[in-house]
Design a protein around this motif. Structure first.
Motif, mmCIF file in Angstrom:
data_model
loop_
_atom_site.group_PDB
_atom_site.id
_atom_site.type_symbol
_atom_site.label_atom_id
_atom_site.label_comp_id
_atom_site.label_asym_id
_atom_site.label_seq_id
_atom_site.Cartn_x
_atom_site.Cartn_y
_atom_site.Cartn_z
ATOM 1 N N GLU A 38 38.738 54.250 42.268
ATOM 2 C CA GLU A 38 37.297 53.646 42.116
ATOM 3 C C GLU A 38 36.019 54.552 42.589
ATOM 4 O O GLU A 38 36.386 55.029 43.718
ATOM 5 C CB GLU A 38 37.054 52.378 42.561
ATOM 6 N N THR A 39 35.406 54.827 41.804
ATOM 7 C CA THR A 39 34.214 56.007 42.174
ATOM 8 C C THR A 39 32.676 55.370 41.933
ATOM 9 O O THR A 39 31.715 55.721 42.391
ATOM 10 C CB THR A 39 34.044 57.078 41.288
ATOM 11 N N GLU A 40 32.664 54.062 41.348
ATOM 12 C CA GLU A 40 31.359 53.163 41.305
ATOM 13 C C GLU A 40 31.086 52.082 42.286
ATOM 14 O O GLU A 40 32.478 51.421 42.173
ATOM 15 C CB GLU A 40 31.266 53.073 39.787
ATOM 16 N N VAL A 41 30.350 51.714 42.548
ATOM 17 C CA VAL A 41 30.021 50.446 43.431
ATOM 18 C C VAL A 41 30.396 49.168 42.456
ATOM 19 O O VAL A 41 30.992 48.164 42.750
ATOM 20 C CB VAL A 41 28.370 50.270 43.441
ATOM 21 N N SER A 42 30.119 49.089 40.994
ATOM 22 C CA SER A 42 30.346 48.255 40.158
ATOM 23 C C SER A 42 32.107 47.823 40.063
ATOM 24 O O SER A 42 32.603 47.067 39.932
ATOM 25 C CB SER A 42 29.790 48.490 38.667
ATOM 26 N N GLY A 43 32.668 49.287 40.124
ATOM 27 C CA GLY A 43 34.182 49.121 40.281
ATOM 28 C C GLY A 43 34.615 48.219 41.366
ATOM 29 O O GLY A 43 35.645 47.494 41.148
ATOM 30 N N ILE A 44 34.242 48.742 42.424
ATOM 31 C CA ILE A 44 34.718 48.082 43.730
ATOM 32 C C ILE A 44 34.615 46.484 43.697
ATOM 33 O O ILE A 44 35.257 45.629 44.043
ATOM 34 C CB ILE A 44 34.052 48.665 44.840
ATOM 35 N N VAL A 45 33.314 46.185 43.011
ATOM 36 C CA VAL A 45 32.575 44.701 43.186
ATOM 37 C C VAL A 45 33.678 44.040 42.295
ATOM 38 O O VAL A 45 34.198 42.966 42.393
ATOM 39 C CB VAL A 45 31.404 44.656 42.731
ATOM 40 N N ASP A 46 33.805 44.933 40.917
ATOM 41 C CA ASP A 46 34.545 44.028 39.975
ATOM 42 C C ASP A 46 35.998 43.774 40.530
ATOM 43 O O ASP A 46 36.682 42.596 40.239
ATOM 44 C CB ASP A 46 34.545 44.764 38.728
#
Length: 607
Positions: free
Chosen positions: A578-586
């Motif tokens: 994961e390289t994005e904030v949204s990916g970690i959150v999802d």
């Protein structure tokens, strides 16, 4: 250190404008700085941060003239009633423009100048200089000529010169703007040691909010000449909506925790400020019983995301395209020493956005000067659009390559922003009317004041003017040397989205940048340098994931990359890559068994 009752600096309803008809750069500032405190100041460009620093350090009213109201007290004495020398014995300052602050040609002499002016005993001078240079890690530069240093090395010299004077207060205006991540942390480590061990009061203006949040005990958020928010880092970064409205960035891990709070998975008002806090939060949120990859209910390990508005989607080279930039065995060394390069091999294709990363002094800027022809290789060859740079004058190379230098003031020369942006086109023979028309389109995109004088603008705005003058020429190759230095978050996003669009339109972009968050968001490929050599090349996500390579190059990976690697190891493989904030959150929401997330306004800011 426990603060005493009397503040070391106090501002009482201070207002300042640089002229009778000018808008107020500061408007009703009332604040106190406690002895032994560590205060960070953030805010968008033009918010009054540098003006505030000038007031705190006594440059206003003793150096800059204008309309000043209210009172600023240093150790209880009004700065209007003290001399600048008297103030300087208490408050030392490091300005944004390092070159303007330098007074000597050799590093040792730069430190010696201040010590002699302050009457330091001769027998103490050598020891004092050595200790100051050691404190910022540049003891090996003591005999170097300042003109041969990189921008980051000059920054360290300026900080060492102030430290040598042993002030009680340090005021630093973006001291790490030109520094690599490891060097930036080292400077903050030095400031923290001075703060804790010697009781020196530290006031730092910075755009690197993650660093400030980790080291400061208090944050001030400036906007339109006023203090908009004030509190501890946890308190300030809990105000996500206000910060978004102002245009101030937040640490990526704070975005993650704020997003989880909006989904009801975390108490609002207590954002995470570092990777350790975020990893602990997510582990608790997911729970020890979370299914692992391959088990029922698990989330598949993620592949790198390319659907965010910024995440670079790797593009295959154009069918049959030749590289527009090619280094073949390139070696160069400065006669007096400096950031030499050795045996560089590199190919950059049309439409690529390539980031060059590495610590200060590794030769990154030297490599960019070899691209634009300001330097010629001592061996090997540099070919631009098929032409060897040794065979043509710089003016011919400039038809293909446009450069944005670290210091925008080195390439500004006109009386208005409009004329500045149009100037490069006119040099290429574009008729005046067409040049102005094209310039005004770019000026409007960047939100710049067309009729203002470039040097009347803030440092960040001058950076944008310089970049606009590069972008407007639509070159085959764009060389960016620290393009986001001094920019606020909105300006940074405007600049980088424009650069990304230029790449999509076919320009090859080579970007030297120390902001690893920006590099992660926009560069599709990285070149890693150390000691004048290329250590590695590859896709951005793959390079950042190589912990051994990052350590060798003294590069700190982005917070999200570091967090995803830690979570993949300690919580679930689903977080891998994961390289994005949204990916970690999802992924966190899915593993926690919560409903599918809806659009998040925290990430909408990045669109």
């Amino acid at each position: 250190m426990q603060p005493t009752e009397q503040p070391i600096i106090e501002m009482r309803d201070v207002a300042f404008s640089y002229g009778e008809d000018a808008d107020r750069a500061l408007d009703g500032i009332t604040l106190t700085i406690a002895p032994g405190s560590f205060t960070g100041i953030i805010g968008p460009s033009g918010a009054g941060k540098s003006t505030l620093a000038a007031v705190l350090a006594g440059a206003i009213p003793h150096h800059f003239t204008g309309q000043l109201f209210g009172a600023t007290l240093v150790e209880g004495q009004d700065t209007c009633e003290l001399t600048l020398t008297d103030i300087s014995r208490i408050v030392g300052s490091v300005n944004q423009d390092i070159d303007a602050q330098m007074v000597a040609s050799v590093v040792e002499d730069e430190l010696l100048f201040g010590l002699e002016n302050f009457g330091v005993a001769h027998e103490r001078i050598d020891e004092t200089i050595a200790a100051a240079l050691d404190a910022v890690g540049i003891a090996d530069l003591r005999d170097r000529e300042i003109a041969t240093l990189s921008g980051g090395q000059k920054q360290k010299v300026a900080i060492a010169a102030i430290l040598a004077l042993a002030p009680r207060v340090l005021v630093l205006d973006e001291p790490t703007a030109a520094l690599d991540p490891v060097s930036s942390r080292m400077v903050f480590d030095v400031l923290r040691d001075l703060n804790r061990d010697r009781g020196i009061t530290v006031i730092v203006i910075e755009q690197k909010v993650a660093l400030l949040s980790e080291f400061c005990d208090r944050l001030l958020v400036m906007n339109e000449g006023r203090v908009a928010l004030e509190g501890t880092p946890h308190e300030v970064f809990a105000h996500a909506a206000e910060l978004r409205a102002i245009g101030v960035d937040s640490p990526r891990v704070a975005r993650i925790s704020n997003s989880l709070a909006r989904r009801g998975l975390y108490p609002a008002g207590t954002p995470c400020l570092n990777v350790a806090e975020a990893a602990s939060l997510i582990a608790r949120t997911v729970g020890t019983g979370a299914p692992q990859a391959g088990e029922p209910g698990s989330v598949p390990a993620a592949a790198p995301r390319t659907g965010s508005p910024h995440a670079p989607a790797p593009r295959p080279h154009a069918e049959g395209a030749e590289p527009v930039v090619r280094f073949s065995g390139v070696t160069f060394a400065y006669p007096g020493g400096g950031a030499s390069v050795n045996n560089l091999d590199l190919a950059v294709y049309p439409g690529e956005l390539v980031g060059i990363v590495g610590q200060n002094g590794t030769g990154k800027t030297t490599a960019t000067k070899l691209v634009n022809g300001l330097l010629r290789p001592s061996s090997g060859s540099v070919r631009i659009a098929g032409v060897d740079t040794r065979d043509v004058p710089v003016s011919e190379i400039a038809r293909h390559v446009a450069t944005l230098f670290q210091n925008p003031d080195h390439q500004l020369c006109k009386n208005t922003v409009r004329d500045e942006v149009a100037f490069g086109l006119e040099l290429q023979g574009v008729p005046r009317a067409e040049a102005v028309c094209r310039a005004e389109r770019v000026i409007e995109r960047f939100g710049l004041p067309a009729d203002e004088a470039p040097f009347s603008l803030s440092r960040g705005q001058r950076q944008m003017v310089a970049l606009a003058s590069v972008v407007v020429t639509e070159p085959a190759v764009i060389v960016l040397d620290e393009p986001t230095s001094g920019l606020d978050y909105r300006e940074c996003m405007t600049v980088m989205e424009t650069v990304r669009e230029m790449a999509e339109q076919g320009s090859a972009v080579i970007m030297v940048c120390h902001d690893m968050e920006v590099v992660s968001d926009f560069a599709e490929r990285l070149v890693v340098m150390a000691d004048g050599c290329i250590l590695a090349r590859g896709a951005t996500a793959d390079v950042f994931a190589d912990a051994a390579l990052m350590a060798r190059a003294r590069v700190t990976p982005p917070q999200v990359v570091e967090l995803s690697a830690r979570l993949a190891q300690e919580v679930s493989p689903a977080f891998a890559h994961e390289t994005e904030v949204s990916g970690i959150v999802d992924t966190t929401v899915a593993l926690a068994g919560s409903p599918a997330p809806t659009a998040d306004p925290e990430e909408a800011l990045r669109a």
